[in-house]
Write a protein that holds these residues in place. Sequence first.
Motif, PDB file in Angstrom:
ATOM      1  N   LYS A 174       0.835  -1.201   0.000  1.00 34.55           N
ATOM      2  CA  LYS A 174       0.000   0.000   0.000  1.00 34.55           C
ATOM      3  C   LYS A 174       0.880   1.264   0.000  1.00 34.55           C
ATOM      4  O   LYS A 174       0.631   2.217  -0.744  1.00 34.55           O
ATOM      5  CB  LYS A 174      -0.903  -0.022   1.242  1.00 34.55           C
ATOM      6  CG  LYS A 174      -2.019   0.988   1.180  1.00 34.55           C
ATOM      7  CD  LYS A 174      -3.072   0.677   2.235  1.00 34.55           C
ATOM      8  CE  LYS A 174      -4.242   1.637   2.209  1.00 34.55           C
ATOM      9  NZ  LYS A 174      -3.931   3.002   1.976  1.00 34.55           N
ATOM     10  N   GLU A 175       1.919   1.251   0.827  1.00 37.80           N
ATOM     11  CA  GLU A 175       2.803   2.418   0.905  1.00 37.80           C
ATOM     12  C   GLU A 175       3.523   2.629  -0.428  1.00 37.80           C
ATOM     13  O   GLU A 175       3.717   3.764  -0.874  1.00 37.80           O
ATOM     14  CB  GLU A 175       3.848   2.244   2.022  1.00 37.80           C
ATOM     15  CG  GLU A 175       3.289   2.352   3.431  1.00 37.80           C
ATOM     16  CD  GLU A 175       2.633   1.061   3.925  1.00 37.80           C
ATOM     17  OE1 GLU A 175       2.503   0.100   3.126  1.00 37.80           O
ATOM     18  OE2 GLU A 175       2.242   1.007   5.103  1.00 37.80           O
ATOM     19  N   GLN A 234       2.401   1.786  -3.346  1.00 34.10           N
ATOM     20  CA  GLN A 234       1.412   2.330  -4.296  1.00 34.10           C
ATOM     21  C   GLN A 234       1.187   3.820  -4.052  1.00 34.10           C
ATOM     22  O   GLN A 234       1.120   4.619  -4.987  1.00 34.10           O
ATOM     23  CB  GLN A 234       0.097   1.563  -4.171  1.00 34.10           C
ATOM     24  CG  GLN A 234       0.194   0.144  -4.737  1.00 34.10           C
ATOM     25  CD  GLN A 234      -1.114  -0.604  -4.637  1.00 34.10           C
ATOM     26  OE1 GLN A 234      -1.830  -0.493  -3.641  1.00 34.10           O
ATOM     27  NE2 GLN A 234      -1.430  -1.392  -5.653  1.00 34.10           N
ATOM     28  N   GLU A 235       1.131   4.207  -2.780  1.00 34.00           N
ATOM     29  CA  GLU A 235       0.933   5.633  -2.462  1.00 34.00           C
ATOM     30  C   GLU A 235       2.114   6.460  -2.942  1.00 34.00           C
ATOM     31  O   GLU A 235       1.961   7.590  -3.417  1.00 34.00           O
ATOM     32  CB  GLU A 235       0.741   5.811  -0.947  1.00 34.00           C
ATOM     33  CG  GLU A 235      -0.638   5.391  -0.487  1.00 34.00           C
ATOM     34  CD  GLU A 235      -0.754   5.280   1.030  1.00 34.00           C
ATOM     35  OE1 GLU A 235      -1.842   4.917   1.488  1.00 34.00           O
ATOM     36  OE2 GLU A 235       0.258   5.524   1.739  1.00 34.00           O
ATOM     37  N   SER A 236       3.282   5.883  -2.806  1.00 31.49           N
ATOM     38  CA  SER A 236       4.479   6.595  -3.261  1.00 31.49           C
ATOM     39  C   SER A 236       4.412   6.824  -4.771  1.00 31.49           C
ATOM     40  O   SER A 236       4.702   7.916  -5.265  1.00 31.49           O
ATOM     41  CB  SER A 236       5.728   5.794  -2.886  1.00 31.49           C
ATOM     42  OG  SER A 236       6.862   6.411  -3.434  1.00 31.49           O
ATOM     43  N   GLU A 276       1.739   6.991  -6.569  1.00 30.21           N
ATOM     44  CA  GLU A 276       0.671   7.956  -6.876  1.00 30.21           C
ATOM     45  C   GLU A 276       1.141   9.393  -6.628  1.00 30.21           C
ATOM     46  O   GLU A 276       0.859  10.302  -7.419  1.00 30.21           O
ATOM     47  CB  GLU A 276      -0.574   7.634  -6.030  1.00 30.21           C
ATOM     48  CG  GLU A 276      -1.266   6.357  -6.508  1.00 30.21           C
ATOM     49  CD  GLU A 276      -2.152   5.708  -5.444  1.00 30.21           C
ATOM     50  OE1 GLU A 276      -2.602   6.421  -4.518  1.00 30.21           O
ATOM     51  OE2 GLU A 276      -2.381   4.482  -5.524  1.00 30.21           O
ATOM     52  N   HIS A 298       2.799  -0.584  -9.944  1.00 29.77           N
ATOM     53  CA  HIS A 298       1.746  -0.226  -8.987  1.00 29.77           C
ATOM     54  C   HIS A 298       0.642  -1.280  -9.089  1.00 29.77           C
ATOM     55  O   HIS A 298       0.189  -1.810  -8.097  1.00 29.77           O
ATOM     56  CB  HIS A 298       1.193   1.162  -9.333  1.00 29.77           C
ATOM     57  CG  HIS A 298       0.073   1.619  -8.455  1.00 29.77           C
ATOM     58  ND1 HIS A 298      -1.173   1.028  -8.450  1.00 29.77           N
ATOM     59  CD2 HIS A 298      -0.013   2.625  -7.541  1.00 29.77           C
ATOM     60  CE1 HIS A 298      -1.959   1.639  -7.583  1.00 29.77           C
ATOM     61  NE2 HIS A 298      -1.279   2.621  -7.009  1.00 29.77           N
TER      62      HIS A 298
END
Lengths: 348, 348, 109
Positions: free
Chosen positions: A169-170, A172-174, A176, A246
């Motif tokens: 999740k982290e 993927q956030e990075s 984004e 991602h």
Amino acid sequence: MASIQTRFGDGSPVTMSRGELRQDLEEGTADAAERGSVAPLTEDDLRRLEDIFASPHRFLGVEPGREIVLSYDGTPLKMKRAQVNVDRLQSLQIYEKLMGADTLEMGHVDYSFKPVKPIVTFEQPLMEQVLSVTTAPVFYGAMPNLGLYSQPDGPFPNPAELMPRGQIKEAQESYEAAVEEAVKDIVYVCGALYESGADAIILDTVGAAGDADVLAGLKATEILTEKYPGICVELGMASEFILGMHSGLSYKGVRLAGLYPHDQLKLAQQAGARIFGPVCNTNSGKSTPWNLSRAITFMKACCEEADIPIHVNMGMGVGAMTVHDHPPLDVASRASKAMVEICRLDGL
Amino acid sequence: MSTYFSRMGDGSAIEVTAEEIKADLIEGSEDAADRGNIPPLSKEEYQHLLDIFTTRAKFVSVEPGNEVILTYDAGTLKIRRVGVNADRTLALQIYEKLLGADTMELSHVDYSYKPVKAIVGFEQPVLEQALLSTHVPLFYGAQPNLGLYSQPDGPFPNPAELLPKGDIKGAQASYEASVEDLVQDIVYIAECMIESGADGINLDTTGAAGDADFQASLLAAEQIRAKYPEACIELGMAGEFVLGMHSELTYQGERLAGMYPHRQVKMAEAAGASIFGPVANTNTSRSAAWNLARTATFMKACCEAASIPVHPNMGMGVGGVTVNDHPPVDIVSRSSKAMTEICRLDGL
Amino acid sequence: MGMAITHAIASGMGGMRAAGDLVARMQIARGMKIDEAKAHVAGKLKCSVSDLTDPILMNEARDELGLGLLHPYGGSPKCMEAKFNIAELLEIDVNCVQRFRSHLSASNL
């Protein structure tokens, strides 16, 4: 039966019989057809390829009237790389006047949008000078290069460190967050160069860092074409397949991970790109006939779907060109001729 | 009463009397003396400066025998900045053969170590070719530019965002982390360039981001010196005063924040620098006489304290030179002569 | 650019128009202060310190010693060749000269 001299994808020479040639051509197209869910080459196409490879000439060219226009990536960089000491303006004049280039491209040595941001005011006057002393259309080009936005070079946590720890999740956030910053930088730099008079923009090697990189390229294209309705954005890919780094990203409802050129093209068109540059990677352990047959299968499917011009990437290691700094003429000319004649390209 | 042509620090022209010049000289020198805890200029030096400012000639110069050597910062960049389309090797030859440069400096357009890291492989062959086709000592130079290590450009939280929130510890920790990465980058590039044959390494505009920037430069100089005992390292400053952005950083037990040139030079010496480039900033709303007397006071104290050669910065906005892109020859030549003769400089 | 030219004329040593590059080399190689550096170069060129900025005298000296000329002629030592001679004359190590030498095979030394 006369033997055929060709090369492996790494450039090393190989001799094969007509039967072996035919087998590699068939296997290459079958591989692409299966991976991309596209049609394999026709019997006519395969025969044409056979003839091209069986030709005893070192150098082949397309039939008169079939010539296409060429666009470039990293143009001034290539002179620097070869250590020819000319300023970029002169290097573009050399391309235009001595090498007969149809289009010219200006780019920064690091060929990425992020490092251009702080020096864009150095790039603008040079672009303006180039435009006043050359005739061919001048592109400004660079890569989205999303990797520059993660630590230690950029501001966001490095997904390549987060993923092995299971922090999906982290990671993927990075990605984004990086997309947002990259889009800002691309739009800022391209806007500045376009306002300095650039004929067109190239977002090159899009997707090098996976689906997030592609999303940044598409979003930036969309913003640029909305802001500057007349702008020409060429969107060139990094590889044949969008890596799902991602994995959950989509554009206009279409998931990006796993898309092949004919599907990538549709998104580029929707984003507003005016030229699309698809890629097919060269497998260095397979023969050039195998690689070329495979590359043409992908590119043909892409061209058939396209409403915009297609300029297939045919530099080192892509488009059946050997993975070598100085691709040999025999293979390069065969790949060029075959790609143009079979795929009905608009450019390279 | 007769008046003399002079200028303000912003370059605007003024008419002043000898009495007004003298008053400004004394006030400028005393300002420096007060801030730096150093002696003001002597009566003879005031008279010498007054003679320089009351010379009717547009252009003045040092007496024969008092000439010094010149080092440059961002040398190759300046040719590009004015839109002269010369490749960098050609730019160096222009400086050497057409401008009579004693030394020259090769630099990247962004003039910071971090962006060079990614393209150092392009920089080395240029340096090697330039060394083969020039005579004068050739430095490779860039700025530490610590700002590139904080978000959104770099990996660490932005102290300029943390400090207003009262997160002092967070901001300090960010500066400390930035110092570590910056030192690595500077040392890596310096090593590459020394291995390619550079005559010297210039760390320019050090301290631009405050005490952490200065500390990183000193630590990098120390590491370069340890690895290359014979290398020439020039350390040039960004401002007259080390800003305490972190405020508690030290080098060899000395707190860096608040240091003026005569103390900065001792730090540079301790770190192993071969040449030191101190700075005194120009105040745009004071007269050239005020600025020059103030600058000379700082630089004289620095030269007296120094055991290594001192090359004060005398570019736009520093060293008594006016703050505009094309400083007028009347003031530049007066500053040049006055600084060289009063401060017993080793170079500029 | 104008500023660099102004400094060069107002207080510079003139680079290879005269002997500025040679004096600079002493600061770079030995960290010499300006007076010491000038004296060292003047001693090696067998001239006075004030001659170091005289383009006429220095051109003759550079030509005679093979130190590189502002206006080189065919066959005169240039650039890297001149830097070999400069290193030898001033008795200093010049980094690129050292490396150039290290890149040659033993039979070329």
